[in-house]
Scaffold this active site. Structure first.
Site, PDB file in Angstrom:
ATOM      1  N   ARG A 129       8.839  -4.531 -16.967  1.00  0.00           N
ATOM      2  CA  ARG A 129       9.448  -4.835 -15.698  1.00  0.00           C
ATOM      3  C   ARG A 129       8.530  -4.881 -14.661  1.00  0.00           C
ATOM      4  O   ARG A 129       8.723  -5.323 -13.465  1.00  0.00           O
ATOM      5  CB  ARG A 129      10.763  -4.118 -15.365  1.00  0.00           C
ATOM      6  CG  ARG A 129      11.953  -4.387 -16.140  1.00  0.00           C
ATOM      7  CD  ARG A 129      13.056  -3.090 -16.068  1.00  0.00           C
ATOM      8  NE  ARG A 129      12.330  -2.107 -16.588  1.00  0.00           N
ATOM      9  CZ  ARG A 129      13.069  -0.847 -16.794  1.00  0.00           C
ATOM     10  NH1 ARG A 129      14.042  -0.709 -16.321  1.00  0.00           N
ATOM     11  NH2 ARG A 129      12.431   0.215 -17.388  1.00  0.00           N
TER      12      ARG A 129
ATOM     13  N   TYR B 150      18.872   9.901 -29.534  1.00  0.00           N
ATOM     14  CA  TYR B 150      19.912   9.099 -28.876  1.00  0.00           C
ATOM     15  C   TYR B 150      20.984   8.865 -29.751  1.00  0.00           C
ATOM     16  O   TYR B 150      22.135   8.832 -29.247  1.00  0.00           O
ATOM     17  CB  TYR B 150      18.965   7.643 -28.786  1.00  0.00           C
ATOM     18  CG  TYR B 150      18.002   7.923 -27.614  1.00  0.00           C
ATOM     19  CD1 TYR B 150      18.270   7.751 -26.458  1.00  0.00           C
ATOM     20  CD2 TYR B 150      16.670   8.183 -28.132  1.00  0.00           C
ATOM     21  CE1 TYR B 150      17.214   7.672 -25.450  1.00  0.00           C
ATOM     22  CE2 TYR B 150      15.662   8.343 -27.208  1.00  0.00           C
ATOM     23  CZ  TYR B 150      15.935   8.007 -25.872  1.00  0.00           C
ATOM     24  OH  TYR B 150      14.911   8.084 -24.758  1.00  0.00           O
TER      25      TYR B 150
ATOM     26  N   ARG C  41       4.039   0.247 -23.259  1.00  0.00           N
ATOM     27  CA  ARG C  41       5.191  -0.552 -22.623  1.00  0.00           C
ATOM     28  C   ARG C  41       4.348  -1.667 -21.777  1.00  0.00           C
ATOM     29  O   ARG C  41       4.888  -2.010 -20.688  1.00  0.00           O
ATOM     30  CB  ARG C  41       5.859   0.416 -21.518  1.00  0.00           C
ATOM     31  CG  ARG C  41       6.779   1.265 -22.369  1.00  0.00           C
ATOM     32  CD  ARG C  41       8.048   0.687 -23.037  1.00  0.00           C
ATOM     33  NE  ARG C  41       9.119   1.760 -23.480  1.00  0.00           N
ATOM     34  CZ  ARG C  41      10.087   2.115 -22.650  1.00  0.00           C
ATOM     35  NH1 ARG C  41      10.295   1.271 -21.647  1.00  0.00           N
ATOM     36  NH2 ARG C  41      10.931   3.062 -22.944  1.00  0.00           N
TER      37      ARG C  41
ATOM     38  N   ARG D 252      13.410 -12.004 -19.338  1.00  0.00           N
ATOM     39  CA  ARG D 252      14.495 -11.184 -19.440  1.00  0.00           C
ATOM     40  C   ARG D 252      15.920 -11.637 -18.836  1.00  0.00           C
ATOM     41  O   ARG D 252      16.992 -11.620 -19.372  1.00  0.00           O
ATOM     42  CB  ARG D 252      14.148  -9.828 -18.854  1.00  0.00           C
ATOM     43  CG  ARG D 252      15.450  -8.889 -18.630  1.00  0.00           C
ATOM     44  CD  ARG D 252      15.276  -7.821 -19.808  1.00  0.00           C
ATOM     45  NE  ARG D 252      16.084  -6.824 -19.280  1.00  0.00           N
ATOM     46  CZ  ARG D 252      17.468  -6.590 -19.424  1.00  0.00           C
ATOM     47  NH1 ARG D 252      18.124  -7.823 -19.468  1.00  0.00           N
ATOM     48  NH2 ARG D 252      18.025  -5.486 -19.305  1.00  0.00           N
TER      49      ARG D 252
HETATM   50  O1  CP3 Z   1       5.284  -1.313 -25.534  1.00  0.00           O
HETATM   51  C1  CP3 Z   1       5.709  -2.307 -25.443  1.00  0.00           C
HETATM   52  O2  CP3 Z   1       5.380  -3.286 -24.437  1.00  0.00           O
HETATM   53  C2  CP3 Z   1       6.701  -2.793 -26.544  1.00  0.00           C
HETATM   54  C3  CP3 Z   1       8.083  -2.683 -26.100  1.00  0.00           C
HETATM   55  C4  CP3 Z   1       8.929  -1.497 -26.209  1.00  0.00           C
HETATM   56  C5  CP3 Z   1       9.921  -1.079 -25.460  1.00  0.00           C
HETATM   57  N1  CP3 Z   1      10.526   0.124 -25.746  1.00  0.00           N
HETATM   58  C6  CP3 Z   1      10.686  -2.138 -24.295  1.00  0.00           C
HETATM   59  C7  CP3 Z   1      11.642  -1.659 -23.447  1.00  0.00           C
HETATM   60  C8  CP3 Z   1       8.598  -0.171 -26.972  1.00  0.00           C
HETATM   61  C9  CP3 Z   1       7.413   0.147 -27.860  1.00  0.00           C
HETATM   62  C10 CP3 Z   1       9.634   0.779 -26.585  1.00  0.00           C
HETATM   63  C11 CP3 Z   1       9.775   2.291 -27.085  1.00  0.00           C
HETATM   64  C12 CP3 Z   1      10.827   3.004 -26.733  1.00  0.00           C
HETATM   65  N2  CP3 Z   1      12.112   2.666 -26.288  1.00  0.00           N
HETATM   66  C13 CP3 Z   1      10.767   4.443 -26.666  1.00  0.00           C
HETATM   67  C14 CP3 Z   1       9.679   5.245 -27.067  1.00  0.00           C
HETATM   68  C15 CP3 Z   1       8.421   5.271 -26.033  1.00  0.00           C
HETATM   69  C16 CP3 Z   1       8.795   5.828 -24.908  1.00  0.00           C
HETATM   70  O3  CP3 Z   1       8.721   5.169 -23.561  1.00  0.00           O
HETATM   71  O4  CP3 Z   1       9.071   7.193 -24.991  1.00  0.00           O
HETATM   72  C17 CP3 Z   1      11.804   4.938 -26.331  1.00  0.00           C
HETATM   73  C18 CP3 Z   1      12.519   6.527 -25.959  1.00  0.00           C
HETATM   74  C19 CP3 Z   1      12.862   3.777 -25.995  1.00  0.00           C
HETATM   75  C20 CP3 Z   1      14.303   3.865 -25.650  1.00  0.00           C
HETATM   76  C21 CP3 Z   1      14.509   2.983 -24.497  1.00  0.00           C
HETATM   77  N3  CP3 Z   1      14.515   1.625 -24.218  1.00  0.00           N
HETATM   78  C22 CP3 Z   1      14.874   3.720 -22.983  1.00  0.00           C
HETATM   79  C23 CP3 Z   1      15.022   4.948 -23.035  1.00  0.00           C
HETATM   80  C24 CP3 Z   1      15.053   2.557 -22.419  1.00  0.00           C
HETATM   81  C25 CP3 Z   1      15.452   2.580 -20.736  1.00  0.00           C
HETATM   82  C26 CP3 Z   1      14.464   3.137 -20.002  1.00  0.00           C
HETATM   83  C27 CP3 Z   1      13.717   2.057 -19.296  1.00  0.00           C
HETATM   84  O5  CP3 Z   1      12.356   2.329 -19.480  1.00  0.00           O
HETATM   85  O6  CP3 Z   1      14.035   1.089 -18.913  1.00  0.00           O
HETATM   86  C28 CP3 Z   1      14.804   1.425 -23.107  1.00  0.00           C
HETATM   87  C29 CP3 Z   1      14.537   0.005 -22.564  1.00  0.00           C
HETATM   88  C30 CP3 Z   1      13.339  -0.654 -22.563  1.00  0.00           C
HETATM   89  N4  CP3 Z   1      12.686  -1.017 -23.802  1.00  0.00           N
HETATM   90  C31 CP3 Z   1      13.063  -1.439 -21.681  1.00  0.00           C
HETATM   91  C32 CP3 Z   1      11.706  -2.086 -22.259  1.00  0.00           C
HETATM   92  C33 CP3 Z   1      10.758  -3.252 -21.626  1.00  0.00           C
HETATM   93  C34 CP3 Z   1      13.563  -1.953 -20.231  1.00  0.00           C
HETATM   94  C35 CP3 Z   1      14.688  -2.553 -20.379  1.00  0.00           C
HETATM   95  C36 CP3 Z   1      14.886  -3.838 -19.381  1.00  0.00           C
HETATM   96  O7  CP3 Z   1      14.139  -5.105 -19.582  1.00  0.00           O
HETATM   97  O8  CP3 Z   1      16.259  -3.892 -18.644  1.00  0.00           O
END
Ligand code: CP3
Length: 344
Positions: free
Chosen positions: A31, A152, A27, A40
């Protein structure tokens, strides 16, 4: 594979130990970076950010402009697949993802045919990233592994025990198998297209590989991951794959052997001596600093970084966190972490 020599992270995935471990941060675009928050804001919604190649390329490259990282990871999300299959997916601010939960009829109604067309802007971002990145940087593509995505799709949101999805798998075995089939096939198409667009390696995010008995672990996690690796390599021979079965604990070795992944991501709760004593020296490992230690910094971080570097010094190792970086992380701590790993 003449380019391998110039990409230390890809070379490590392929089993070649480097003098110092290459690194990226799960990630890494997100943020905790003010420039991410700004882009964003411009994009409007989170999915709008994922499906706009200009914005997706921009946020993918942001961490590499600041930090000496060895890889870029495509900016997207694991939930673009349910979205591409026609399920309603939204990201509510401060709440995480919200989906319209599937029942057995909803599984039948998923629209498989148009998924890759829907994901075309993501693949366009991969092509542009390939062209923009220096040759020594590894470009990582990814998707969610089927079970994690299904938790999910069936539960409608994240949950700490995956109760709804685990119950569905046992109560509606046929609908569950059908859902796994759809996710396996769509993931193979999607990952093959990422390689064709220029990804060097892909990671399967199996973030919820926990809370499963051995029968369910084999059915929900090992078999779908194995089918993806096998199907992908029929299309992209020798495709390099990192598996990240978070929470798999004592199942890590079985997962690795059953799936054929090249490298395995280790979560932070996995003891270092367990990895040393259980996983063969030739198996590349990735991990595994607790993201909270990066938030706190100082000795809480540094002492554990040294332990990890020491524990994995005699095998191919990609330094990473043991789960994603969190928004509260101070940028100065990330800078310090990179300095520590790069100086090792
Ligand atoms: O790693 C990176 O920089 C690439 C981007 C990436 C995101 N999500 C961006 C994101 C990757 C590889 C993911 C994977 C992801 N997404 C997973 C597997 C990895 C893990 O953390 O277990 C899962 C379970 C998700 C599903 C998901 N997406 C959730 C549960 C959430 C909300 C929780 C959170 O961290 O906000 C997201 C949103 C998300 N995906 C954000 C980002 C940068 C934040 C959203 C925002 O900018 O408002």
């Amino acid at each position: 594979m003449s380019s391998v020599a110039h990409k230390p992270l890809l070379a490590t995935v392929l089993g070649q130990r480097q003098e110092r471990p290459p690194m990226w941060i799960m990630r890494q675009a997100g943020r905790y970076l003010p420039e991410y928050r700004e882009t964003r804001g411009k994009a409007g919604g989170f999915l709008e950010l994922c499906y706009n190649p200009d914005f997706a390329v921009e946020v993918t490259l942001q961490p590499l402009r600041r930090f000496d990282l060895d890889a870029a990871i495509l900016f997207s999300d694991i939930l673009v697949i349910p979205d591409a299959l026609g399920q309603s997916v939204r990201f509510a601010a401060g709440e995480g993802p919200i989906l319209e939960p599937l029942d057995p009829k909803g599984v039948e109604a998923l629209e498989k045919g148009g998924a890759l067309t829907h994901l075309a802007p993501v693949l366009e971002a991969v092509r542009r990233l390939r062209a923009a990145l220096p040759p020594e940087k590894t470009l990582i593509g990814f998707c969610g592994a089927p079970w994690t995505v299904a938790t999910y799709m069936l539960g409608g949101r994240g949950s700490s025990d995956q109760w709804v999805a685990r119950k569905f798998a046992l109560e509606h075995p046929e609908a569950f198998d059908k859902l796994m089939d759809i996710l396996v096939e769509t993931s193979i198409d999607y990952l093959a297209a990422q390689f064709e667009a220029g990804a060097d390696v892909v990671q399967l995010f199996e973030s919820w590989a926990l809370n499963l008995d051995d029968t369910s672990f084999a059915r929900n996690v090992m078999e779908p991951n194995r089918r993806i690796v096998e199907g992908l390599r029929k299309r992209i021979p020798n495709a390099p794959v990192i598996g990240f079965p978070r929470g798999a604990a004592g199942n890590i070795m079985r997962y690795t052997e059953a799936t054929g992944v090249n490298a395995v991501g280790i979560d932070f709760a996995t003891p270092l001596d367990f990895v040393r004593n259980t996983l063969p020296k030739t198996l590349p490992v990735q991990g595994n600093l607790d993201p909270l230690r990066l938030v706190v910094g100082g000795d809480a971080m540094e002492s554990q970084v040294h332990r990890i570097l020491e524990a994995f010094s005699d095998r191919p190792h990609i330094f990473n966190l043991g789960h994603g970086i969190v928004p509260e992380t101070p940028i100065a701590h990330v800078e310090r972490l990179i300095e520590l790993v790069k100086r090792s």
